[in-house]
Scaffold this motif. Structure first.
Motif, PDB file in Angstrom:
ATOM      1  N   ILE A 105     107.522  -4.736  26.359  1.00  0.00           N
ATOM      2  CA  ILE A 105     108.030  -5.920  25.662  1.00  0.00           C
ATOM      3  C   ILE A 105     107.957  -7.131  26.573  1.00  0.00           C
ATOM      4  O   ILE A 105     107.501  -8.210  26.179  1.00  0.00           O
ATOM      5  CB  ILE A 105     109.482  -5.696  25.198  1.00  0.00           C
ATOM      6  CG1 ILE A 105     109.573  -4.485  24.266  1.00  0.00           C
ATOM      7  CG2 ILE A 105     110.010  -6.938  24.495  1.00  0.00           C
ATOM      8  CD1 ILE A 105     110.998  -4.105  23.905  1.00  0.00           C
ATOM      9  N   SER A 108     104.613  -8.798  27.026  1.00  0.00           N
ATOM     10  CA  SER A 108     104.021  -9.395  25.821  1.00  0.00           C
ATOM     11  C   SER A 108     104.861 -10.591  25.397  1.00  0.00           C
ATOM     12  O   SER A 108     106.086 -10.549  25.426  1.00  0.00           O
ATOM     13  CB  SER A 108     103.989  -8.387  24.675  1.00  0.00           C
ATOM     14  OG  SER A 108     103.307  -7.204  25.045  1.00  0.00           O
ATOM     15  N   LYS A 109     104.201 -11.647  24.967  1.00  0.00           N
ATOM     16  CA  LYS A 109     104.952 -12.783  24.438  1.00  0.00           C
ATOM     17  C   LYS A 109     105.654 -12.387  23.146  1.00  0.00           C
ATOM     18  O   LYS A 109     106.780 -12.779  22.890  1.00  0.00           O
ATOM     19  CB  LYS A 109     104.020 -13.969  24.194  1.00  0.00           C
ATOM     20  CG  LYS A 109     103.531 -14.639  25.466  1.00  0.00           C
ATOM     21  CD  LYS A 109     102.764 -15.901  25.155  1.00  0.00           C
ATOM     22  CE  LYS A 109     102.353 -16.619  26.431  1.00  0.00           C
ATOM     23  NZ  LYS A 109     101.599 -17.878  26.140  1.00  0.00           N
ATOM     24  N   MET A 110     104.944 -11.634  22.331  1.00  0.00           N
ATOM     25  CA  MET A 110     105.515 -11.109  21.093  1.00  0.00           C
ATOM     26  C   MET A 110     104.876  -9.760  20.809  1.00  0.00           C
ATOM     27  O   MET A 110     103.665  -9.667  20.633  1.00  0.00           O
ATOM     28  CB  MET A 110     105.271 -12.061  19.919  1.00  0.00           C
ATOM     29  CG  MET A 110     105.721 -11.525  18.565  1.00  0.00           C
ATOM     30  SD  MET A 110     107.509 -11.358  18.417  1.00  0.00           S
ATOM     31  CE  MET A 110     107.987 -13.075  18.246  1.00  0.00           C
ATOM     32  N   THR A 112     104.294  -6.830  18.348  1.00  0.00           N
ATOM     33  CA  THR A 112     104.329  -6.528  16.924  1.00  0.00           C
ATOM     34  C   THR A 112     103.748  -5.142  16.697  1.00  0.00           C
ATOM     35  O   THR A 112     102.601  -4.879  17.055  1.00  0.00           O
ATOM     36  CB  THR A 112     103.524  -7.565  16.120  1.00  0.00           C
ATOM     37  OG1 THR A 112     104.045  -8.873  16.376  1.00  0.00           O
ATOM     38  CG2 THR A 112     103.607  -7.282  14.630  1.00  0.00           C
ATOM     39  N   MET A 129     108.890  -7.038  15.067  1.00  0.00           N
ATOM     40  CA  MET A 129     108.458  -8.008  16.072  1.00  0.00           C
ATOM     41  C   MET A 129     109.564  -8.167  17.104  1.00  0.00           C
ATOM     42  O   MET A 129     110.719  -8.424  16.740  1.00  0.00           O
ATOM     43  CB  MET A 129     108.146  -9.361  15.429  1.00  0.00           C
ATOM     44  CG  MET A 129     106.882  -9.359  14.570  1.00  0.00           C
ATOM     45  SD  MET A 129     107.171  -8.743  12.901  1.00  0.00           S
ATOM     46  CE  MET A 129     108.083 -10.101  12.203  1.00  0.00           C
ATOM     47  N   SER A 131     110.498  -9.896  21.019  1.00  0.00           N
ATOM     48  CA  SER A 131     110.133 -10.756  22.142  1.00  0.00           C
ATOM     49  C   SER A 131     111.230 -10.681  23.196  1.00  0.00           C
ATOM     50  O   SER A 131     112.385 -10.405  22.888  1.00  0.00           O
ATOM     51  CB  SER A 131     109.939 -12.213  21.686  1.00  0.00           C
ATOM     52  OG  SER A 131     111.142 -12.739  21.170  1.00  0.00           O
ATOM     53  N   GLU A 133     112.939 -12.584  26.738  1.00  0.00           N
ATOM     54  CA  GLU A 133     113.061 -13.819  27.501  1.00  0.00           C
ATOM     55  C   GLU A 133     114.032 -13.601  28.645  1.00  0.00           C
ATOM     56  O   GLU A 133     115.134 -13.072  28.442  1.00  0.00           O
ATOM     57  CB  GLU A 133     113.557 -14.943  26.590  1.00  0.00           C
ATOM     58  CG  GLU A 133     113.663 -16.285  27.275  1.00  0.00           C
ATOM     59  CD  GLU A 133     114.159 -17.350  26.312  1.00  0.00           C
ATOM     60  OE1 GLU A 133     114.913 -18.235  26.766  1.00  0.00           O
ATOM     61  OE2 GLU A 133     113.825 -17.284  25.119  1.00  0.00           O
ATOM     62  N   THR A 169     109.960 -23.495  20.985  1.00  0.00           N
ATOM     63  CA  THR A 169     109.198 -22.887  22.061  1.00  0.00           C
ATOM     64  C   THR A 169     108.195 -23.883  22.625  1.00  0.00           C
ATOM     65  O   THR A 169     107.987 -24.970  22.070  1.00  0.00           O
ATOM     66  CB  THR A 169     108.461 -21.637  21.566  1.00  0.00           C
ATOM     67  OG1 THR A 169     107.449 -22.036  20.612  1.00  0.00           O
ATOM     68  CG2 THR A 169     109.415 -20.667  20.897  1.00  0.00           C
TER      69      THR A 169
END
Length: 344
Positions: A105, A108-110, A112, A129, A131, A133, A169
């Motif tokens: 995770i 990866s930026k996102m 899916t 999905m 994400s 941070e 973003t």
């Protein structure tokens, strides 16, 4: 004890095309996060809120979890249709699950992926999905918000308003970060005070735009937009109970149709307090080599000797190769993207 490099990350989850398990309405999904322990068991970390009548939920509740760079942390995301008030999930309809590592995770930026049933088959067209941070700012914001004279979107009774907060973003996309509770049948709602991390709200940037949307809640999930506005933390910090910070709630479609349109109500911030919370973090990356060199030359010694790095014991074990394999399992998630830790 060996030094560990750890940081705290925040996971955001949403789903699309979930299975519909309800007859007269849509599923009421909730997502639960489980982590695999060293004792080879799954334990529950946290749950999102339940979203009523939605097959495409965007959960506002975030998962906060410690990320250890040198460990393989297995996670499982389970989605359930909640139709009762019990805490147990075994009496709720299962909508699908997805297993991965936290490293996948983070890299990866996102992420899916399709949701799977417990037999390994696809859960219809359902996808999840996720994400991640890194939480770089340890400040939290306490907000007290109310509104007055909101537009009435209901034919019978009054609007049932709630607010959604969004941050923008670097790609310009708005991401929901918080949803208030619904205040039933009230055009002058007073929402419960709530706390949210400054990192979640605006990446810790006091001048970054925050978009707030006000909706009228509908049981069938077709919530009506009352209006929207933008603010910054620099502005919100000026709010006080004696001098609230107020914003006009604007519905662009309504303004374009009606020349005499002023606004769809006023949203008032009565209190805004920024404080710090403590993140326990043992990030001693300076004690971990940034690069491990593997010497495949003769300096590693004769493989027939027990002193050699390539020596295989009578029971078939080579500790050197086992260590390399363990490192490989950790770094395999980072081929496509490097997640930079603030370890200075």
């Amino acid at each position: 004890m060996a030094a560990q490099c750890v940081t705290k990350v925040e996971l955001t989850v949403s789903c699309n095309n979930l299975l519909d398990r309800d007859i007269s309405s849509k599923s009421d999904p909730l997502c639960v996060l489980l982590q695999y322990t060293s004792g080879q068991q799954w334990y529950e970390v946290d749950r999102t809120e339940r979203i009523k009548n939605s097959l495409n939920p965007k959960f506002s509740k975030k998962f906060q979890i410690d990320y250890y760079f040198e460990l393989v942390q297995k996670l499982k995301f389970g989605v359930f249709d909640i139709d009762n008030t019990t805490v147990q999930l075994n009496d709720d309809d299962f909508l699908g699950e997805f297993e991965c590592t936290l490293g996948q995770i983070v890299s990866s930026k996102m992420l899916t992926r399709p949701l799977l049933l417990r037999n390994g088959k696809p859960a219809g067209k359902g996808v999840i999905m996720i994400s991640a941070e890194e939480i770089k700012d340890n400040r939290v914001v306490l907000l007290e918000v109310e509104a007055r004279k909101l537009d009435n979107k209901d034919l019978f009774g009054k609007s049932d308003p709630y607010l959604e907060f969004h941050k923008q973003t670097s790609e310009g996309k708005w991401v929901m970060v918080h949803r208030t509770e619904v205040i039933k049948n009230n055009l002058n709602p007073v929402w419960r005070p709530f706390k949210i991390s400054l990192n979640s709200l605006c990446y810790g940037d006091m001048d970054k735009a925050i978009k707030v949307e006000c909706y009228d809640y509908d049981n069938d999930g077709s919530h009506d937009l009352i209006g929207t506005f933008q603010a910054t933390m620099s502005k919100l910090k000026e709010a006080s109970r004696h001098s609230p910070m107020e914003f006009e709630c604007i519905n662009e479609k309504k303004r374009q149709k009606k020349k005499s349109y002023k606004n769809s109500g006023i949203v008032s911030f009565k209190h805004c307090e920024v404080s710090a919370f403590k993140i326990l973090c043992s990030c001693l990356c300076g004690q971990i080599p940034c690069c491990v060199g593997i010497d495949f030359t003769g300096s590693n010694g004769d493989p027939r000797s027990s002193d050699s790095l390539h020596y295989i014991s009578p029971n078939g074990v080579n500790e050197y190769l086992s260590a390399i394999w363990s490192v490989g399992m950790v770094i395999q998630d980072y081929d496509a993207y490097v997640f930079l830790l603030n370890c200075s």
